[in-house]
Design a protein around this motif. Structure first.
Motif, PDB file in Angstrom:
ATOM      1  N   ALA A  88       0.828  -1.210   0.000  1.00 27.72           N
ATOM      2  CA  ALA A  88       0.000   0.000   0.000  1.00 27.72           C
ATOM      3  C   ALA A  88       0.863   1.261   0.000  1.00 27.72           C
ATOM      4  CB  ALA A  88      -0.940  -0.006   1.208  1.00 27.72           C
ATOM      5  N   GLU A  89       2.046   1.171   0.602  1.00 31.25           N
ATOM      6  CA  GLU A  89       2.944   2.321   0.645  1.00 31.25           C
ATOM      7  C   GLU A  89       3.324   2.760  -0.788  1.00 31.25           C
ATOM      8  OE1 GLU A  89       3.559   3.682   3.486  1.00 31.25           O
ATOM      9  OE2 GLU A  89       5.319   4.948   3.247  1.00 31.25           O
ATOM     10  N   ALA A  90       3.679   1.767  -1.609  1.00 34.61           N
ATOM     11  CA  ALA A  90       4.045   2.079  -2.996  1.00 34.61           C
ATOM     12  C   ALA A  90       2.849   2.621  -3.758  1.00 34.61           C
ATOM     13  CB  ALA A  90       4.584   0.824  -3.690  1.00 34.61           C
ATOM     14  N   GLN A  91       1.692   2.026  -3.537  1.00 32.43           N
ATOM     15  CA  GLN A  91       0.490   2.469  -4.240  1.00 32.43           C
ATOM     16  C   GLN A  91       0.149   3.903  -3.830  1.00 32.43           C
ATOM     17  OE1 GLN A  91      -1.628  -0.896  -2.777  1.00 32.43           O
ATOM     18  NE2 GLN A  91      -0.199  -2.192  -3.897  1.00 32.43           N
ATOM     19  N   LEU A  92       0.353   4.216  -2.543  1.00 36.20           N
ATOM     20  CA  LEU A  92       0.125   5.575  -2.065  1.00 36.20           C
ATOM     21  C   LEU A  92       1.038   6.567  -2.812  1.00 36.20           C
ATOM     22  CD1 LEU A  92      -0.094   6.598   1.675  1.00 36.20           C
ATOM     23  CD2 LEU A  92       1.503   7.791   0.195  1.00 36.20           C
ATOM     24  N   TYR A  93       2.318   6.246  -2.932  1.00 37.40           N
ATOM     25  CA  TYR A  93       3.246   7.161  -3.595  1.00 37.40           C
ATOM     26  C   TYR A  93       2.924   7.326  -5.068  1.00 37.40           C
ATOM     27  CZ  TYR A  93       6.341   8.407   0.187  1.00 37.40           C
ATOM     28  OH  TYR A  93       6.847   8.967   1.324  1.00 37.40           O
ATOM     29  N   VAL A 142       3.779 -16.844  -7.712  1.00 35.60           N
ATOM     30  CA  VAL A 142       4.782 -16.045  -7.006  1.00 35.60           C
ATOM     31  C   VAL A 142       4.126 -15.409  -5.783  1.00 35.60           C
ATOM     32  CG1 VAL A 142       6.377 -14.115  -7.192  1.00 35.60           C
ATOM     33  CG2 VAL A 142       5.914 -15.539  -9.183  1.00 35.60           C
ATOM     34  N   ASP A 143       4.777 -15.513  -4.644  1.00 36.17           N
ATOM     35  CA  ASP A 143       4.219 -15.016  -3.392  1.00 36.17           C
ATOM     36  C   ASP A 143       4.074 -13.496  -3.444  1.00 36.17           C
ATOM     37  OD1 ASP A 143       3.623 -14.296  -0.805  1.00 36.17           O
ATOM     38  OD2 ASP A 143       4.834 -15.900   0.048  1.00 36.17           O
ATOM     39  N   GLU A 144       2.827 -13.015  -3.288  1.00 38.67           N
ATOM     40  CA  GLU A 144       2.597 -11.585  -3.417  1.00 38.67           C
ATOM     41  C   GLU A 144       3.131 -10.799  -2.224  1.00 38.67           C
ATOM     42  OE1 GLU A 144       0.456 -13.805  -2.714  1.00 38.67           O
ATOM     43  OE2 GLU A 144      -1.229 -13.113  -1.501  1.00 38.67           O
ATOM     44  N   VAL A 145       3.351 -11.478  -1.094  1.00 41.01           N
ATOM     45  CA  VAL A 145       3.942 -10.771   0.043  1.00 41.01           C
ATOM     46  C   VAL A 145       5.312 -10.232  -0.365  1.00 41.01           C
ATOM     47  CG1 VAL A 145       4.863 -11.024   2.369  1.00 41.01           C
ATOM     48  CG2 VAL A 145       2.707 -12.105   1.774  1.00 41.01           C
ATOM     49  N   VAL A 146       6.077 -11.093  -1.015  1.00 40.76           N
ATOM     50  CA  VAL A 146       7.423 -10.701  -1.425  1.00 40.76           C
ATOM     51  C   VAL A 146       7.364  -9.615  -2.497  1.00 40.76           C
ATOM     52  CG1 VAL A 146       9.541 -11.528  -2.491  1.00 40.76           C
ATOM     53  CG2 VAL A 146       8.319 -12.985  -0.875  1.00 40.76           C
ATOM     54  N   THR A 147       6.558  -9.846  -3.531  1.00 39.34           N
ATOM     55  CA  THR A 147       6.571  -8.896  -4.646  1.00 39.34           C
ATOM     56  C   THR A 147       6.041  -7.532  -4.225  1.00 39.34           C
ATOM     57  OG1 THR A 147       4.473  -9.856  -5.343  1.00 39.34           O
ATOM     58  CG2 THR A 147       6.430 -10.584  -6.509  1.00 39.34           C
ATOM     59  N   THR A 148       4.943  -7.504  -3.451  1.00 34.03           N
ATOM     60  CA  THR A 148       4.393  -6.196  -3.081  1.00 34.03           C
ATOM     61  C   THR A 148       5.310  -5.479  -2.103  1.00 34.03           C
ATOM     62  OG1 THR A 148       3.034  -7.242  -1.373  1.00 34.03           O
ATOM     63  CG2 THR A 148       1.997  -6.835  -3.491  1.00 34.03           C
ATOM     64  N   LEU A 150       8.622  -5.759  -1.833  1.00 33.43           N
ATOM     65  CA  LEU A 150       9.823  -5.251  -2.501  1.00 33.43           C
ATOM     66  C   LEU A 150       9.484  -4.098  -3.431  1.00 33.43           C
ATOM     67  CD1 LEU A 150      11.837  -8.502  -3.182  1.00 33.43           C
ATOM     68  CD2 LEU A 150      12.024  -6.882  -1.317  1.00 33.43           C
ATOM     69  N   LEU A 151       8.275  -4.134  -3.984  1.00 30.96           N
ATOM     70  CA  LEU A 151       7.863  -3.052  -4.871  1.00 30.96           C
ATOM     71  C   LEU A 151       7.843  -1.708  -4.125  1.00 30.96           C
ATOM     72  CD1 LEU A 151       7.254  -3.177  -7.813  1.00 30.96           C
ATOM     73  CD2 LEU A 151       4.835  -3.481  -7.315  1.00 30.96           C
TER      74      LEU A 151
END
Lengths: 349, 541
Positions: A88-93, A142-148, A150-151
């Motif tokens: 959510a942090e990345a989506q916020l930015y 692919v595990d979304e915990v990791v991808t989101t 790191l994103l």
């Protein structure tokens, strides 16, 4: 020690346990307050006063709650479908970036058109940002915990690059910040001369809309079914992957609105300190609300109040405002335990 | 034939009808009656909210005795055994083992008191060996060294003594269901269980494995072990027990010496009325509705399909018999729409269906009763209402413009609850809280309410009691009478024989030629099930 499932809890217990959780939180944090050499009662009083003791304090708390409602909703929606959106942090930015790209004069439109246009674009950008991890999850496992997660770092560095480059305000004395959005792109203040802005209203409306989606619509039904039992959902003909995609779009869009609301309603421009971790705190907010969209409003105000109140308290009582982080974290733990206790009975031995 | 070497010495010496006949194996002092007592339950009650799962249940179990616990789903058998084993604490009542009170709610105390339980769903770690599974938890964590050799010798000794052949070094995931059950029994014996509880032990076994289990049980009681045998199969209860206890709605409604009762009386006690066997009307054949042509699939929960052709005709029940793991699971998954064929075609009512999925299957009028009601057939944490509309939530009846019509959904749930006689607290209750039989009735209602032309019933009565089984059978026969084409997949040969107009045997992913009702004997079907088909006759053992 064992856990024995209990039948559905009564309403009284459902309401009583969160209060007990808060009481436990206060008791536990008292230990740290005592260690800091202050009186717990006066510290808690100062926190409460700083959070809601005056019109100024209350408005400040609601202002701080606004982005948390958006990120909390984003998380609640995603977690309900067991899509673990930690991004959510990345989506916020990204929401902030789109707001300044469109809102600094590129679109010469009146406010009534420009703001909805920006909101739609912001939501689309946040949605697309989460779509990638969702596709990777459904296609390749692919595990979304990791991808989101790191994103978040990638996007933060990307924003940093933009703020040092194309989006850099030429009049900004070299600071890594964007230009201010034009007046037409600003959300008006709710009360003249105060910081609380219409972003808060949009957040409340969003919460109600999300509640309606989850409770009343086919989409919400599909999302809940997929979250509870994907195999069972697939058997009865629910398009599991498509439901996850829609969840990702909704969640990413909601989180991006937090960035829009902060830039357009409060800060006016984009900087690298737009969010002090609202995207992560949104997880706490959603969990405290037990993923209920309307509960998110209450828990966001609660969490915001602690942060705002702790700032005021630390000025008066000389206890570091980090105590707010401890309080929020502890309240999450006690809340999780409280939820557990409403659903299970503990047997010792 | 595996089933014919009954004349093992132990089986002939030990007859089950007289209790005295087996006391020589373990001479017990008969000075006091209570010393012969293995287990005494006194007025056990357990309520879950308004539900009375157990109501003042008392009974005694003697050393070397087998009692059978019979009862419908939700009658309270499992609750009672969970209390005995310490998983639940009774609201009232006490348990005594060998004259000593058993502390409530303590599985370890139950283990120490010599109670061993073999659950219906095995509790083994699949990635560990048989020996590791058996010794798991019996040795202190603080010991530096495990005496594996001694443990292995004991396991082998127990295996030999009680006819529980299994390799201690084998990994559990490679074992058959029957072998896994033997491991569970060995696990209990290794912990020196004196009272063995078997929860629906034959539900997953082939007839030959069931016979082997019964021989083992006879050897165990000869050693003075006491056994509680939970089953809903009356002929097994008659074969294996000394005494039968019947539970109904949480109460003990009958206690009979096995020698002085019969299946009919027990069935009547269990459901509260006499059960009539399903009557089968003559077939009125219609058009072929579902045609699988030369279909192959990769393996899925057992063998894959190998060039299978199958036609389901309106008005007919096609019964598919076979030992588990021979491709029934994938055939069921295929017809349900959750698997697609790699080769071959699926046609419905004469037209080939290209895009095969659960939705297309439903749209083409396939009613599906899945094998696993918990994992696939229902969404446990959602309400009854939310579950019963799951296959049709997009229909105009239940939703408009993307909004669900909860009122219509609630009415539908209430209708199914009434029509199918489902016992549940309310349509808003999570379906997880329902007993297996009631859950199955709801799934049946969900599948049959839209009057499907084609019905897939995969193990529709697995784990259900007599009353619920009869109900499911009646519903399937009614659907047949309405002209539905039904595929009944079952590991219960009796069920297949009773209902099917046409029987096909599945073995190693292939289908036998069909035979009409009564055409093949049970022995011939058994040979086909074991893989000795007429077409490819190979005389391997």
């Amino acid at each position: 020690m064992r856990l024995e499932p209990k039948p559905a809890p009564s309403l009284a217990i459902t309401l009583l346990f969160p209060l007990a959780a808060i009481a436990t939180t206060l008791m536990l944090t008292s230990i740290l307050v005592l260690a800091a050499g202050a009186s717990p009662l006066s510290v808690f009083y100062l926190v409460a006063k700083g959070a809601a003791g005056s019109q100024f304090a209350l408005l400040e708390t609601l202002t701080r709650a606004t982005p948390l409602i958006f990120t909390g909703l984003a998380i609640a929606v995603a977690f309900r479908a067991k899509l673990w959106n930690i991004g959510a942090e990345a989506q916020l930015y990204i929401g902030g970036v789109v707001t300044v790209v469109l809102g600094t004069g590129a679109l010469p439109l009146p406010s009534a058109i420009l703001i909805p246009v920006i909101m739609v674009a912001v939501m689309a950008a946040g949605a697309l940002l989460l779509l990638g991890p969702a596709v990777l999850k459904t296609r390749f496992g692919v595990d979304e915990v990791v991808t989101t997660l790191l994103l978040n770092f990638i996007i933060l560095l990307f924003v940093s690059m933009l703020l040092e480059g194309v989006l850099k305000d030429p009049m900004g004395l070299g600071w890594p910040q964007s230009q201010k959005v034009i007046a037409e792109a600003q959300l008006p203040r709710l009360i003249q001369g105060k910081r609380l802005h219409y972003g808060f209203v949009i957040a409340l409306v969003s919460a109600v809309l999300v509640w309606v989606v989850m409770k009343k619509t086919v989409l919400g039904y599909e999302m809940r079914a997929v979250g509870h039992n994907p195999e069972g959902a697939r058997f009865v003909g629910i398009p599991v992957n498509r439901a996850l995609m829609k969840t990702a779009l909704l969640s990413g869009g909601l989180a991006a609105l937090a960035g829009f609301s902060e830039v357009s309603g409060l800060k006016g421009n984009l900087t690298l300190d737009l969010s002090p971790g609202y995207g992560y705190t949104g997880i706490v907010v959603a969990m405290l609300a037990m993923l209920n969209p309307l509960g998110v409003i209450a828990s966001a105000i609660f969490v915001a109040g602690i942060f705002v109140g702790a700032d005021a308290m630390s000025r008066a009582a000389r206890v570091p405002s980090y105590i707010a982080d401890v309080m929020v974290a502890t309240s999450l733990l006690t809340m999780v335990v409280a939820i557990l206790l409403t659903r299970f009975r503990i047997r010792w031995r | 034939m595996p089933g014919e070497d009954y004349a093992s010495p132990t089986a002939t010496i030990l007859c089950l009808d007289g209790k005295q006949s087996r006391s020589p194996a373990t001479p017990l002092p008969v000075t006091d009656v209570s010393s012969n007592l293995a287990l005494r339950l006194s007025r056990i009650s357990k309520h879950f909210g308004p539900l009375r799962a157990n109501e003042a249940i008392s009974f005694d179990l003697m050393r070397g005795e087998v009692i059978a616990l019979l009862g419908e789903n939700g009658a309270g058998k499992t609750t009672l055994m969970n209390i005995l084993f310490g998983h639940y604490v009774a609201d009232e009542g006490t348990v005594e083992t060998f004259g000593k009170p058993l502390p409530p709610g303590d599985p370890r105390a139950a283990l120490d008191a010599g109670i061993g339980m073999v659950h219906q769903h095995f509790t083994l770690a699949d990635n560990m060996t048989v020996q590791e599974n058996i010794t798991l938890g019996t040795q202190s964590l603080w010991r530096m060294r495990l005496d594996r050799a001694a443990a292995r010798r004991r396991i082998e000794q127990l295996s030999a003594d009680f006819g529980l052949a299994v390799d201690p070094a084998a990994t559990v995931s490679t074992l058959s269901v029957g072998e896994r059950q033997r491991v569970e029994i060995l696990k209990a014996l290794y912990r020196e269980a004196r009272i063995l509880i078997l929860d629906e032990p034959t539900a997953v076994l082939t007839p030959a494995e069931t016979d082997a289990l019964f021989r083992t049980l006879k050897l165990l009681v000869a050693q003075g072990l006491s056994i509680i045998f939970i089953s809903h199969k009356l002929h097994e209860v008659m074969a294996v027990s000394d005494r039968v206890l019947v539970l109904r709605s949480g109460q003990l409604v009958g206690e009979r010496e096995t020698g002085s009762t019969d299946r009919k009386e027990l069935a009547a006690l269990m459901v509260g009325q006499e059960v009539k066997p399903a009557e089968v009307s003559p077939v009125k054949l219609g058009a072929p509705l579902l045609v699988l042509e030369r279909v192959s699939t990769p393996p899925y929960n057992g063998a894959g399909l190998d060039n299978v052709s199958l036609t389901l005709t309106a008005g007919e029940i096609t019964g598919l018999a076979g030992v588990a793991g021979n491709g029934q699971a994938v055939l069921a998954a295929l017809i349900a729409g959750i698997r697609r064929p790699t080769n071959g075609s699926i046609s419905i009512a004469g037209r080939e269906v290209a895009d095969w999925s659960p939705r297309t299957a439903l749209a083409h009028g396939v009613g599906r009763i899945p094998e696993d009601r918990h994992a696939i057939g229902s969404i446990g944490d959602m309400s009854v209402t939310e579950n019963v509309i799951a296959e049709r939530y997009r229909s105009p009846r239940f939703s408009r413009m993307g909004f669900l019509n909860w009122k219509a959904a609630g009415r539908f749930a209430e209708k199914l609850i009434a029509d199918y006689d489902v016992k549940c607290p309310s349509p808003e209750a999570r379906i997880r809280l329902l007993s297996g039989g009631n859950m199955q009735k709801l799934i049946l209602g969900r599948a049959l309410d839209p009057d499907p032309a084609i019905i897939l019933a995969s193990q529709p009565t697995r784990g259900l009691d007599v009353g619920a089984v009869a109900y499911v059978h009646r519903m399937l026969l009614e659907a047949r009478g309405r002209g539905a084409a039904i595929l009944l997949i079952s590991e219960d040969l009796e069920e297949v024989l009773a209902l099917s107009d046409r029987i096909i045997v599945m073995s190693k992913g292939r289908l036998s030629t069909p035979s009409s009702r009564g055409e093949r004997s049970i022995r011939e079907l058994g040979e086909l099930m074991a893989g000795h088909s007429g077409e490819h006759s190979d005389h391997a053992a």
